[in-house]
Design a protein around this motif. Structure first.
Motif, mmCIF file in Angstrom:
data_model
loop_
_atom_site.group_PDB
_atom_site.id
_atom_site.type_symbol
_atom_site.label_atom_id
_atom_site.label_comp_id
_atom_site.label_asym_id
_atom_site.label_seq_id
_atom_site.Cartn_x
_atom_site.Cartn_y
_atom_site.Cartn_z
ATOM 1 N N LEU A 174 0.675 -1.197 0.091
ATOM 2 C CA LEU A 174 0.058 -0.059 -0.017
ATOM 3 C C LEU A 174 0.898 1.239 -0.022
ATOM 4 C CD1 LEU A 174 -2.553 -0.839 2.888
ATOM 5 C CD2 LEU A 174 -3.226 -0.503 0.358
ATOM 6 N N THR A 175 0.538 2.351 -0.550
ATOM 7 C CA THR A 175 1.157 3.644 -0.301
ATOM 8 C C THR A 175 -0.055 4.537 0.064
ATOM 9 O OG1 THR A 175 0.556 4.269 -2.810
ATOM 10 C CG2 THR A 175 2.487 2.910 -2.347
ATOM 11 N N ASN A 176 0.777 5.713 0.591
ATOM 12 C CA ASN A 176 -0.382 6.985 0.812
ATOM 13 C C ASN A 176 -1.200 7.260 -0.344
ATOM 14 O OD1 ASN A 176 -1.279 8.636 3.124
ATOM 15 N ND2 ASN A 176 -0.578 10.082 1.649
ATOM 16 N N THR A 177 -0.521 7.394 -1.545
ATOM 17 C CA THR A 177 -1.275 7.659 -2.915
ATOM 18 C C THR A 177 -2.539 6.896 -2.971
ATOM 19 O OG1 THR A 177 0.553 8.633 -3.487
ATOM 20 C CG2 THR A 177 -0.998 8.228 -5.027
ATOM 21 N N GLN A 178 -2.403 5.355 -2.752
ATOM 22 C CA GLN A 178 -3.508 4.605 -2.930
ATOM 23 C C GLN A 178 -4.510 4.664 -2.047
ATOM 24 O OE1 GLN A 178 -0.738 1.022 -2.551
ATOM 25 N NE2 GLN A 178 -1.542 0.225 -4.772
ATOM 26 N N LEU A 179 -4.018 5.051 -0.673
ATOM 27 C CA LEU A 179 -5.175 5.487 0.284
ATOM 28 C C LEU A 179 -5.950 6.590 -0.081
ATOM 29 C CD1 LEU A 179 -3.006 4.735 3.597
ATOM 30 C CD2 LEU A 179 -4.857 3.208 2.444
ATOM 31 N N ASP A 180 -5.354 7.730 -0.405
ATOM 32 C CA ASP A 180 -5.998 8.900 -0.780
ATOM 33 C C ASP A 180 -7.028 8.637 -2.179
ATOM 34 O OD1 ASP A 180 -4.695 10.316 1.052
ATOM 35 O OD2 ASP A 180 -3.198 10.983 -0.599
ATOM 36 N N GLU A 181 -6.573 7.633 -2.875
ATOM 37 C CA GLU A 181 -7.401 7.412 -4.055
ATOM 38 C C GLU A 181 -8.554 6.490 -3.756
ATOM 39 O OE1 GLU A 181 -4.549 5.679 -7.013
ATOM 40 O OE2 GLU A 181 -3.834 7.431 -7.587
ATOM 41 N N LEU A 182 -8.636 5.874 -2.502
ATOM 42 C CA LEU A 182 -9.741 5.029 -2.363
ATOM 43 C C LEU A 182 -10.799 6.112 -2.176
ATOM 44 C CD1 LEU A 182 -8.530 2.560 0.510
ATOM 45 C CD2 LEU A 182 -9.107 2.116 -2.096
ATOM 46 N N SER A 183 -12.214 5.600 -2.646
ATOM 47 C CA SER A 183 -13.133 6.699 -2.687
ATOM 48 C C SER A 183 -13.716 7.099 -1.492
ATOM 49 C CB SER A 183 -14.507 5.823 -3.436
ATOM 50 O OG SER A 183 -14.961 4.898 -2.643
ATOM 51 N N ASN A 184 -14.358 8.349 -1.222
ATOM 52 C CA ASN A 184 -14.595 8.968 0.160
ATOM 53 C C ASN A 184 -16.032 8.670 0.480
ATOM 54 O OD1 ASN A 184 -11.924 9.751 0.311
ATOM 55 N ND2 ASN A 184 -12.308 11.718 -0.566
ATOM 56 N N ASP A 185 -16.922 7.937 -0.444
ATOM 57 C CA ASP A 185 -18.127 7.712 -0.154
ATOM 58 C C ASP A 185 -18.695 6.335 0.179
ATOM 59 O OD1 ASP A 185 -17.649 6.627 -2.543
ATOM 60 O OD2 ASP A 185 -19.340 7.491 -3.646
ATOM 61 N N GLU A 186 -17.526 5.522 0.702
ATOM 62 C CA GLU A 186 -17.937 4.342 1.049
ATOM 63 C C GLU A 186 -16.740 4.040 2.216
ATOM 64 O OE1 GLU A 186 -18.633 1.389 -2.127
ATOM 65 O OE2 GLU A 186 -16.833 2.449 -3.032
ATOM 66 N N ILE A 187 -16.898 2.679 2.947
ATOM 67 C CA ILE A 187 -16.037 2.145 3.906
ATOM 68 C C ILE A 187 -15.066 1.320 3.470
ATOM 69 C CG2 ILE A 187 -15.995 1.051 6.123
ATOM 70 C CD1 ILE A 187 -18.625 2.170 7.008
ATOM 71 N N HIS A 188 -13.792 1.567 3.602
ATOM 72 C CA HIS A 188 -12.737 0.706 3.232
ATOM 73 C C HIS A 188 -11.855 0.148 4.231
ATOM 74 C CE1 HIS A 188 -13.260 2.076 -1.027
ATOM 75 N NE2 HIS A 188 -13.273 3.478 -0.329
ATOM 76 N N VAL A 189 -11.827 -1.435 4.239
ATOM 77 C CA VAL A 189 -11.263 -2.102 5.475
ATOM 78 C C VAL A 189 -9.970 -2.925 5.048
ATOM 79 C CG1 VAL A 189 -11.547 -3.889 7.319
ATOM 80 C CG2 VAL A 189 -13.536 -2.520 6.271
ATOM 81 N N ILE A 190 -8.749 -2.455 5.920
ATOM 82 C CA ILE A 190 -7.741 -2.883 5.435
ATOM 83 C C ILE A 190 -6.703 -3.702 6.553
ATOM 84 C CG2 ILE A 190 -5.127 -2.705 4.365
ATOM 85 C CD1 ILE A 190 -6.299 -0.229 3.176
ATOM 86 N N LYS A 191 -6.730 -5.231 6.696
ATOM 87 C CA LYS A 191 -5.934 -5.834 7.680
ATOM 88 C C LYS A 191 -4.429 -5.605 7.600
ATOM 89 C CE LYS A 191 -5.130 -10.042 10.112
ATOM 90 N NZ LYS A 191 -5.336 -11.568 10.254
#
Length: 341
Positions: free
Chosen positions: A62-79
């Motif tokens: 994962l990168t911070n850029t990838q986290l930024d690109e995840l949509s902001n209108d949903e819930i994302h979960v990462i173990k």
């Protein structure tokens, strides 16, 4: 912040404590000297089989850029590690029980060592909105991680008694909110509640049960999530399910169980029953596949929980480390560990 602090913080309640120590709703017999000796003897003499993987486990980087690109209108979960989970909740980054150190230990040269790489380095996470801590054991509350994120985190939500440690580690006191069981906090996304578990606390010989332990409920307008922390199986799961369920996703401790501590950690079969008690829809096993903390094989919790889930007809998700899950379209579970046994 001041209103939130006033709403969520209380003094240590007499109903939960005995002589300034916290206790479970059910009396749990403390580990006797002889029991401790038995466990130590087992660790020294009992042969473990496949306690640690013989090859590198799969990881999605994962990168911070990838986290930024995840949509902001949903819930994302990462173990991330063990019980460490990253959530992106409608644009905000939350960390649950973050442990980024190599060892779950008070020292850097001894103790259980993480047996896989991190999917993302802590330095690559640029901003954190909330850190939620379930209890103060070393595999859930990591001093080095807290010190690193102290300046980039907006809020720390912790059990009663944990605040003082965070302040000593460099967190500003105004950022920390302490919770008793069943206390709630309204946030922009909805509601956070701290709920009971059957466990214990302590980071040294002299501080046993001087801080509280528990689990977290996160409710938004569209979804509900449960994060168990550590717990033995108890009636509280059904009570939480009745009050806050159903849950779209339960993240439940499934690992580091043993006959010698059966009241404070669940077997995989009990974890599945806890999910049912909570009225969960999809279960994600946590507290496994990172540290050698018991006597079972590293993959056994995943094997047993998969069998139990199939028997009970529940939906299970077993992501690899770093895999991004989106709550609205959860992938089917895969038995990824079979190739690494």
């Amino acid at each position: 912040m001041d209103n939130q602090l006033a709403a969520a913080t209380t003094q240590m309640p007499d109903t939960q404590t005995k002589g300034m120590k916290f206790s479970n709703e059910k009396t749990i017999a403390p580990m006797s000297f002889s029991k401790n000796l038995e466990v130590i003897f087992r660790f020294l003499t009992e042969k473990k089989v496949d306690a640690i993987p013989s090859q590198n486990l799969p990881i999605e980087r994962l990168t911070n850029t990838q986290l930024d690109e995840l949509s902001n209108d949903e819930i994302h979960v990462i173990k991330l590690v063990h019980s460490s989970v990253l959530l992106k909740i409608y644009g905000e980054i939350w960390l649950l029980d973050p442990v980024f150190s190599d060892r779950a230990s008070p020292v850097s040269f001894f103790g259980p060592k993480r047996f896989h790489d991190l999917p993302i380095e802590l330095k690559d996470i640029k901003h954190i909105d909330k850190v939620l801590i379930s209890h103060n054991h070393y595999d859930h509350l990591d001093k080095n991680t807290i010190k690193h994120v102290a300046q980039i985190t907006e809020q720390f939500l912790v059990p009663l008694g944990v605040k003082s440690d965070l302040i000593r580690w460099g967190v500003h006191e105004n950022k920390v909110i302490e919770f008793d069981w069943w206390q709630e906090l309204e946030v922009n996304q909805g509601l956070i509640a701290f709920t009971p578990t059957q466990h214990f606390s302590g980071r040294a010989i002299s501080d046993g049960n001087k801080t509280l332990w528990g689990s977290w409920v996160i409710k938004t307008a569209n979804n509900s999530i449960y994060f168990s922390g550590d717990s033995g199986y108890f009636k509280g799961f059904a009570e939480i399910g009745e009050k806050y369920g159903p849950f779209d996703l339960t993240m439940i401790e499934t690992g580091a169980y043993d006959k010698n501590w059966s009241e404070i950690h669940m077997t995989p079969e009990q974890s599945v029953q806890a999910h049912l008690d909570l009225k969960g829809k999809i279960m994600m096993p946590i507290h496994n596949s990172s540290f050698d903390l018991a006597f079972h094989a590293w993959y056994e919790p995943l094997e047993r929980v998969t069998t139990a889930a199939t028997t009970k007809g529940i939906s299970l998700t077993t992501p690899i480390i770093g895999q991004v899950l989106t709550l609205s379209k959860m992938p089917k579970t895969t038995n990824w560990w079979h190739a690494f046994k």
